[in-house]
Write an enzyme that holds these catalytic residues in place. Structure first.
Site, short mmCIF file in Angstrom:
data_model
loop_
_atom_site.label_atom_id
_atom_site.label_comp_id
_atom_site.label_asym_id
_atom_site.label_seq_id
_atom_site.Cartn_x
_atom_site.Cartn_y
_atom_site.Cartn_z
N GLU A 170 46.18 54.89 32.42
CA GLU A 170 47.21 54.48 31.69
C GLU A 170 48.25 55.74 31.56
OE1 GLU A 170 45.90 53.79 27.66
OE2 GLU A 170 47.77 53.80 26.86
N ARG A 171 49.52 55.11 31.88
CA ARG A 171 50.51 55.99 31.98
C ARG A 171 50.53 57.17 33.14
NH1 ARG A 171 53.16 52.53 29.01
NH2 ARG A 171 52.33 52.55 26.93
N LYS A 305 40.51 59.41 19.35
CA LYS A 305 41.83 58.51 18.87
C LYS A 305 41.38 57.73 17.80
CE LYS A 305 45.37 55.78 20.58
NZ LYS A 305 46.59 55.38 21.42
N GLU A 309 47.11 52.81 16.89
CA GLU A 309 47.32 51.66 17.98
C GLU A 309 46.28 50.82 18.00
OE1 GLU A 309 48.83 54.11 21.16
OE2 GLU A 309 50.87 53.92 20.34
N ARG A 352 58.40 57.02 11.62
CA ARG A 352 57.20 57.36 11.73
C ARG A 352 56.96 58.96 12.11
NH1 ARG A 352 56.32 55.38 18.32
NH2 ARG A 352 54.59 56.95 18.48
N LYS A 376 50.15 66.35 19.15
CA LYS A 376 51.21 66.23 20.13
C LYS A 376 52.36 67.32 19.55
CE LYS A 376 50.42 61.62 21.45
NZ LYS A 376 51.16 60.19 21.90
N ASP A 381 56.79 60.85 20.28
CA ASP A 381 55.58 60.48 21.22
C ASP A 381 56.15 61.08 22.50
OD1 ASP A 381 53.47 59.62 22.65
OD2 ASP A 381 54.37 57.41 22.46
N GLU A 403 49.10 69.07 21.87
CA GLU A 403 48.73 68.20 23.05
C GLU A 403 50.20 67.96 23.88
OE1 GLU A 403 46.53 64.63 22.33
OE2 GLU A 403 48.06 63.39 23.64
N GLU A 409 55.50 60.00 31.33
CA GLU A 409 55.82 58.69 30.77
C GLU A 409 57.32 58.54 30.44
OE1 GLU A 409 53.07 57.99 27.24
OE2 GLU A 409 53.96 56.20 27.09
N TRP A 554 65.46 49.35 20.57
CA TRP A 554 64.83 50.11 19.49
C TRP A 554 65.98 50.67 18.50
CZ3 TRP A 554 59.86 50.35 20.06
CH2 TRP A 554 59.28 50.08 21.42
C1 GCU Z 1 51.73 56.71 23.70
C2 GCU Z 1 51.63 55.83 24.98
C3 GCU Z 1 50.32 55.05 25.03
C4 GCU Z 1 49.03 56.00 24.42
C5 GCU Z 1 49.48 56.91 23.09
C6 GCU Z 1 48.38 57.91 22.87
O1 GCU Z 1 52.05 55.78 22.78
O2 GCU Z 1 52.44 55.19 25.45
O3 GCU Z 1 49.97 54.51 26.06
O4 GCU Z 1 47.74 55.46 24.40
O5 GCU Z 1 50.56 57.58 23.32
O6 GCU Z 1 48.92 59.10 22.85
O7 GCU Z 1 47.48 57.71 22.17
#
Ligand code: GCU
Length: 693
Positions: A170-171, A305, A309, A352, A376, A381, A403, A409, A554
């Site tokens: 991912e990413r 996490k 999401e 957010r 983060k 983000d 983080e 990304e 956006w």
């Molecule tokens: C961003 C990213 C996601 C990732 C998320 C995270 O939103 O686009 O792909 O899962 O960060 O840090 O959990």
């Protein structure tokens, strides 16, 4: 040198060309006396073999006793079993070091010129050996060598967002995952080289799977990550695969961690709840932790996490995040394991930015000692530029980790050159005023065990590991800054450039300048440079590509309207600014004192609002977008001029990337300036906007 079908990155170990330097190094390092102890010392011997062979142009002689050579030797070992080390280093010096610290010292012993590397632990000696090899690679003098060093931050962890069993990342922009879960526990040569790369920068932990551990098919789920099954790694039958990887990392002083699903007691176990206050749940996590440590005695712990999401979490049971994290902390505690609990949550709020602080700040002091809150760098983000998260400095009773995103990304992925080091330096230097004036972010990450850094990895199967050759710096620099966050971006970039592209001073200078100037350029053409962000294409089926421009998708992130642009985050708006401490709430809340680079993050301003130098907001946005493209063109020219001084293969690869980056930067510029013009209706003073069709 070992021949592989992938690059050595910064571990090139090119032959030292200065003859005086070469003979000084040969005198002290051609013979190496390395004690015969734990697994890391096997790694030391192997690295010395490869490194010294390359640097000195001769295979070194490795000894298990003090060699009698005419010149001298290198000694790596403890005081207890090496006389030369006792001669060079006092007991008190090593006793005072932490388990990853080391001493490097030149000494004369029985008429021979020697260099010693010593520490309390094998890990310390491994990190010390990499330090010495770095000095030799940089051509530094060693005749008077005297280094006593330990890492400033204790936790320096790489987070892979690799999806086990699927091979995707991912990413990730450097090909498929390097971890092949189908063939594990069989080990690939590449795992060893990856561990070498990590250890050489000082990284000491690796999370091998994505934080998204299951297909989140619930409300709020992010479709881009559909199909994850990382939670399965906790199943007993898969632990031998994890254990095999851990063997590799262990040899290089790196502990192995797993991302786990909060509902593992239900998914992996057969409970019907994951409520952290249920005894069965507590017992399940304890049993799982015991099982893990039986297989992997130095297992690092878990990354979670939760409630984010679409991933499950303690909110599913009306428990807060401290209750949620502590059950895992208690399970890992007897084994010295750690929970990294992510603070990345958003949903309820219109803005957010405010949510993470509102969720976590009230919980300060509630987290178990072996829980680290992983925050983060910014409140949104990983955008090209954000203000620093308000959680830094607000959680004095909590272990925190910063983080950072190593993978690009939002900064051009595998195509655009964008060093993140200047950005990280800006974050680390930020004065939170958490404990009064002078409490910089970096001060908050080095106080206790359990504090430090997590970096989202950028490696994959590509030959060069990171997709873009210049992106190797982001991985290297993450490790170096995590080891010592007081190092400057430029300093780290320079040492990376010399190790990666050779010591030719003009090459080092040019590569360093290109890297240092790459981030400001990206900010300009992707955001307009005064605090806007999140204007990228969202893609089909919500498969966020985060690469192409798509500002029209956006408006809620830019506050664009006919009367102006930006978001009001002052007391008259979402009031995010008031979450800061010291002078920041007032400074950010007033457009006159708000730093220009964050102006539109905190304020909605009329298009014709005048900045300090009299330029209007709209004109500054136009100017910056155009300047960003010009800056990339200039970087391309500088790279191009390196032809013949950098090896042809890498030169061509990067040159091709720059050609593409210029095209993409122009797209970003055109998309953004047209978008701004559509709302502002104000033409560019210099006649560039509206664009000609
Ligand atoms: C961003 C990213 C996601 C990732 C998320 C995270 O939103 O686009 O792909 O899962 O960060 O840090 O959990």
């Amino acid at each position: 040198m070992v021949v592989t079908d992938y690059d050595d990155c910064w571990l090139q170990y090119d032959r030292v060309d200065d003859p005086d330097r070469l003979s000084a190094y040969r005198r002290r390092c051609l013979h190496a006396y390395v004690s015969e102890e734990g697994p890391e010392l096997r790694a030391v011997r192997q690295e010395l073999r490869v490194g010294l062979d390359g640097l000195l142009g001769r295979e070194p002689h490795l000894w298990q006793h003090p060699p009698r050579s005419q010149d001298g030797f290198l000694a790596v070992g403890r005081r207890d079993n090496m006389e030369v080390v006792r001669h060079a280093v006092d007991a008190a010096e090593v006793d005072g070091l932490d388990e990853e610290g080391y001493v490097l010292r030149a000494t004369e012993w029985e008429g021979q010129d020697c260099v010693v590397v010593t520490a309390n632990t094998d890990r310390g000696m491994l990190f010390g050996t990499f330090h010495l090899l770095r000095l030799l690679s940089l051509g530094e003098p060693i005749a008077d060598l005297d280094v006593v060093e330990e890492p400033r931050a204790k936790e320096r962890v790489i987070d892979h967002w690799d999806n086990p069993f699927r091979g995707s990342v991912e990413r990730g922009y450097a090909g498929q995952s390097i971890f092949d879960w189908e063939t594990l526990p069989d080990l690939r040569e590449r795992y060893w080289d990856y561990a070498r790369l990590l250890a050489s920068t000082g990284i000491n932990g690796v999370v091998v799977n994505n934080v998204n551990t299951e297909k989140p098919d619930r409300e709020g789920a992010n479709d881009a990550i559909a199909g994850m099954e990382g939670w399965q790694l906790l199943e007993s039958e898969n632990l031998e695969k994890v254990a095999a990887l851990a063997t590799v990392f262990r040899r290089y002083g790196v502990r192995t961690f797993l991302s786990v699903n909060y509902a593992a007691p239900m998914l992996v176990g057969d409970l019907d709840t994951a409520d952290p206050l249920e005894d069965d749940v507590e017992a399940w996590w304890k049993r799982k932790a015991d099982e893990l440590y039986e297989r992997i005695p130095d297992f690092g712990g878990f990354l979670v996490k939760a409630d984010s999401e679409g991933q499950r979490g303690p909110y599913d049971y009306d428990r807060d995040h401290a209750e949620g994290a502590n059950v895992l902390g208690r399970a890992l505690e007897p084994h010295d394991g750690r929970v990294f609990w992510r603070a990345f949550v958003y949903s309820e709020h219109e803005d957010r930015a405010v949510q993470a602080y509102e969720t976590f700040e009230p919980l300060d002091g509630e987290f178990h000692d072996n829980v680290t809150l992983q925050i983060k760098n910014g409140p949104i983000d990983f955008q090209p530029r954000e203000p620093v998260s308000t959680l830094f400095g607000a959680m004095p009773e909590t272990n925190v980790a910063c983080e950072l995103q190593i993978t690009q990304e939002y900064t051009g992925q595998g195509v655009h050159a964008c060093s993140h080091l200047p950005q990280w330096e800006e974050v680390l230097e930020f004065d939170t005023h958490g404990d009064g004036e002078g409490t910089e972010v970096r001060d908050l990450l080095v106080d206790r065990a359990g504090e430090g850094f997590a970096g989202v990895a950028n490696v994959g199967e590509d030959r060069n590991w990171t997709g873009h050759d210049l992106a190797q710096l982001n991985l290297y620099g993450f490790g170096r800054l995590a080891w010592d966050p007081t190092l400057g971006s430029e300093e780290v970039t320079r040492e990376w450039a010399a190790q990666t592209f050779g010591r030719n001073p003009s090459v080092v200078e040019t590569v360093t300048r290109i890297q240092e100037e790459s981030w400001p350029a990206v900010i300009d053409y992707e955001t307009g440079g005064i605090g806007l962000m999140h204007m990228m294409y969202n893609g089909e089926a919500r498969l966020e590509n985060h690469y192409d421009p798509g500002p029209e998708e956006w408006p809620e992130y830019t506050g664009i309207a006919e009367d102006g642009i930006g978001l009001d985050r002052t007391p008259s708006g979402s009031d995010y600014a008031s979450q800061y401490q010291g002078p920041w709430p007032a400074r950010y809340a007033d457009p006159e004192t708000c730093p220009e680079e964050l102006l539109l993050f905190f304020h909605h301003l009329p298009w014709e609002h005048e900045l300090d130098d009299g330029t209007t907001v709209i004109q500054r946005l136009y100017d910056n977008c155009f300047e960003g493209v010009e800056a990339v063109r200039a970087l391309r020219e500088r790279w191009s001029a390196l032809a013949g001084t950098v090896d042809e293969r890498r030169h061509r690869r990067v040159a091709e990337r720059f050609d593409e980056q210029v095209v993409q930067a122009e797209r970003w510029r055109d998309s953004l300036v047209s978008y701004f013009y559509e709302y502002a209706g104000v033409p560019d003073e210099r006649g560039r906007v509206p664009l000609d069709d």
